[in-house]
Design a protein around this motif. Structure first.
Motif, PDB file in Angstrom:
ATOM      1  N   GLU A 108       9.582   3.224  -6.523  1.00  0.00           N
ATOM      2  CA  GLU A 108       8.446   4.134  -6.626  1.00  0.00           C
ATOM      3  C   GLU A 108       8.023   4.303  -8.078  1.00  0.00           C
ATOM      4  O   GLU A 108       6.829   4.261  -8.404  1.00  0.00           O
ATOM      5  CB  GLU A 108       8.820   5.490  -6.018  1.00  0.00           C
ATOM      6  CG  GLU A 108       8.935   5.457  -4.506  1.00  0.00           C
ATOM      7  CD  GLU A 108       9.454   6.758  -3.913  1.00  0.00           C
ATOM      8  OE1 GLU A 108       9.776   6.770  -2.714  1.00  0.00           O
ATOM      9  OE2 GLU A 108       9.530   7.770  -4.646  1.00  0.00           O
ATOM     10  N   GLY A 146       1.837   9.787  -8.044  1.00  0.00           N
ATOM     11  CA  GLY A 146       1.761   8.916  -6.880  1.00  0.00           C
ATOM     12  C   GLY A 146       0.542   9.230  -6.042  1.00  0.00           C
ATOM     13  O   GLY A 146      -0.195   8.321  -5.604  1.00  0.00           O
ATOM     14  N   LYS A 147       0.290  10.519  -5.813  1.00  0.00           N
ATOM     15  CA  LYS A 147      -0.880  10.928  -5.038  1.00  0.00           C
ATOM     16  C   LYS A 147      -2.168  10.535  -5.743  1.00  0.00           C
ATOM     17  O   LYS A 147      -3.114  10.030  -5.120  1.00  0.00           O
ATOM     18  CB  LYS A 147      -0.834  12.441  -4.813  1.00  0.00           C
ATOM     19  CG  LYS A 147      -1.937  12.982  -3.919  1.00  0.00           C
ATOM     20  CD  LYS A 147      -1.752  14.471  -3.678  1.00  0.00           C
ATOM     21  CE  LYS A 147      -2.832  15.019  -2.742  1.00  0.00           C
ATOM     22  NZ  LYS A 147      -2.645  16.474  -2.489  1.00  0.00           N
ATOM     23  N   PRO A 206       2.454   5.504  -2.448  1.00  0.00           N
ATOM     24  CA  PRO A 206       3.434   6.342  -1.731  1.00  0.00           C
ATOM     25  C   PRO A 206       4.712   6.516  -2.546  1.00  0.00           C
ATOM     26  O   PRO A 206       5.269   5.544  -3.059  1.00  0.00           O
ATOM     27  CB  PRO A 206       3.703   5.543  -0.444  1.00  0.00           C
ATOM     28  CG  PRO A 206       2.544   4.612  -0.304  1.00  0.00           C
ATOM     29  CD  PRO A 206       2.112   4.278  -1.708  1.00  0.00           C
ATOM     30  N   VAL A 207       5.160   7.754  -2.668  1.00  0.00           N
ATOM     31  CA  VAL A 207       6.415   8.062  -3.375  1.00  0.00           C
ATOM     32  C   VAL A 207       7.254   9.000  -2.496  1.00  0.00           C
ATOM     33  O   VAL A 207       7.548  10.129  -2.887  1.00  0.00           O
ATOM     34  CB  VAL A 207       6.155   8.662  -4.773  1.00  0.00           C
ATOM     35  CG1 VAL A 207       5.610   7.619  -5.738  1.00  0.00           C
ATOM     36  CG2 VAL A 207       5.191   9.849  -4.695  1.00  0.00           C
ATOM     37  N   PRO A 208       7.666   8.535  -1.320  1.00  0.00           N
ATOM     38  CA  PRO A 208       8.333   9.435  -0.364  1.00  0.00           C
ATOM     39  C   PRO A 208       9.652  10.007  -0.864  1.00  0.00           C
ATOM     40  O   PRO A 208       9.967  11.171  -0.559  1.00  0.00           O
ATOM     41  CB  PRO A 208       8.540   8.556   0.869  1.00  0.00           C
ATOM     42  CG  PRO A 208       8.455   7.143   0.369  1.00  0.00           C
ATOM     43  CD  PRO A 208       7.473   7.180  -0.761  1.00  0.00           C
TER      44      PRO A 208
END
Length: 311
Positions: A224, A285-286, A291-293
């Motif tokens: 990420e 990330g947003k 995506p950075v879950p």
């Protein structure tokens, strides 16, 4: 050249001690018991790199008027105190002043621009384990202490190179790089991902590695960081993900970061660096559509942990 070390904690004390013993025009910004102790007996340093010694800066104060305008300010504070620190140092800055933050996080200069008057804001990284044993007493225990500094954009000010030379004279390896963006992201990819994993699994290295989800998480969280950096034009070496995993595998089982230590000790979220280290990655990330879950979930769990400890 007037150099101010702003914040005489573990990092600031280590750096300030090295500078003060080789450069007469070294100043300290300190408060409370630290200020009183340094005024009374000097700053005491016990370091595996620098040795054991006591230094007396040119002046130590928390009054910007007493300290005056500075040529260079090295900032060492927790990320949650960054805005306040910028307000406090602003009276000591003019358009020629060079400010070097040595904080956890990535490209801290981007955050500081809106809080400081016009000046040269560099970025910096440091590799050191150092802490306060008591007011005015610094102990450095591990790592090589190396400092890397540079400008995200624009030419490198002469004062930045002169500061690197003084740090080297004082015993701290220091260099000015032409690619501080990569250096800053590489530091964050180590420290930030560690904090992500500790908060995600709510425990130290041993607990992380014992989880069935460990392999996916350690690779996924690091990926990420690399992906967000790439979206911002910063490209890691091809093998960096495996390099990070190898480092994590080598850490002692009780290893934690200062962020997780603060959360685990019961501090409120706003009294830690959780927003700076985890929240900022979730936001980037947003912003970039990446995506950075793992970071997002780690941030969520860290906030929940702090809320539970502070009902």
């Amino acid at each position: 050249m007037k150099i101010l070390v702003f914040g005489i904690g573990g990092i600031g004390g280590f750096v300030g001690g090295a500078l003060a013993r080789v450069h007469e025009e070294t100043y300290f910004y300190a408060r409370g018991k630290s200020l009183e102790a340094i005024r009374a007996r000097g700053l005491q340093v016990d370091s595996k790199i620098l040795g054991t010694f006591t230094v007396h800066p040119k002046r130590v104060s928390h009054d910007p008027v007493e300290l005056g305008r500075m040529d260079v300010i090295i900032l060492s504070c927790k990320g949650n105190g960054l805005e306040e620190a910028c307000r406090d140092m602003a009276p000591m800055i003019d358009e020629n002043t060079v400010v070097v933050p040595l904080l956890n996080g990535v490209l801290v200069s981007e955050l500081m621009e809106k809080w400081l008057p016009p000046c040269h804001i560099a970025d910096g990284t440091i590799r050191v384990f150092s802490h306060l044993e008591g007011p005015g007493m610094v102990q450095q225990t591990a790592a090589d202490g190396k400092i890397v500094m540079g400008m995200k954009k624009g030419p490198v000010p002469k004062a930045l190179r002169e500061t690197a030379a003084l740090l080297n004279r004082g015993g701290i390896p220091a260099e000015v790089t032409d690619d501080i963006c990569l250096a800053s992201w590489e530091k964050y990819a180590l420290m930030g991902t560690n904090s992500c994993l500790f908060c995600y699994f709510d425990g130290p290295v041993g607990k992380v590695r014992s989880s069935k989800e460990y392999e996916a998480a350690v690779h996924g969280a690091e990926r990420e960081v690399i992906s967000v950096a790439k979206s911002k034009g910063v490209h890691f070496p091809e093998n960096y993900e495996d390099f990070y995993v190898h480092i994590f595998e080598s850490l002692p089982e009780d290893t934690i970061t200062s962020l997780y230590r603060d959360l685990d000790s019961g501090k409120k979220a706003d009294d830690t660096e959780v927003h700076m280290i985890l929240g900022r990655m979730a936001a980037m990330g947003k912003e970039m559509g990446i995506p950075v879950p793992y970071f997002a979930k780690a941030y969520e769990r860290a906030l929940a942990k702090a809320a539970k400890n502070n009902p």
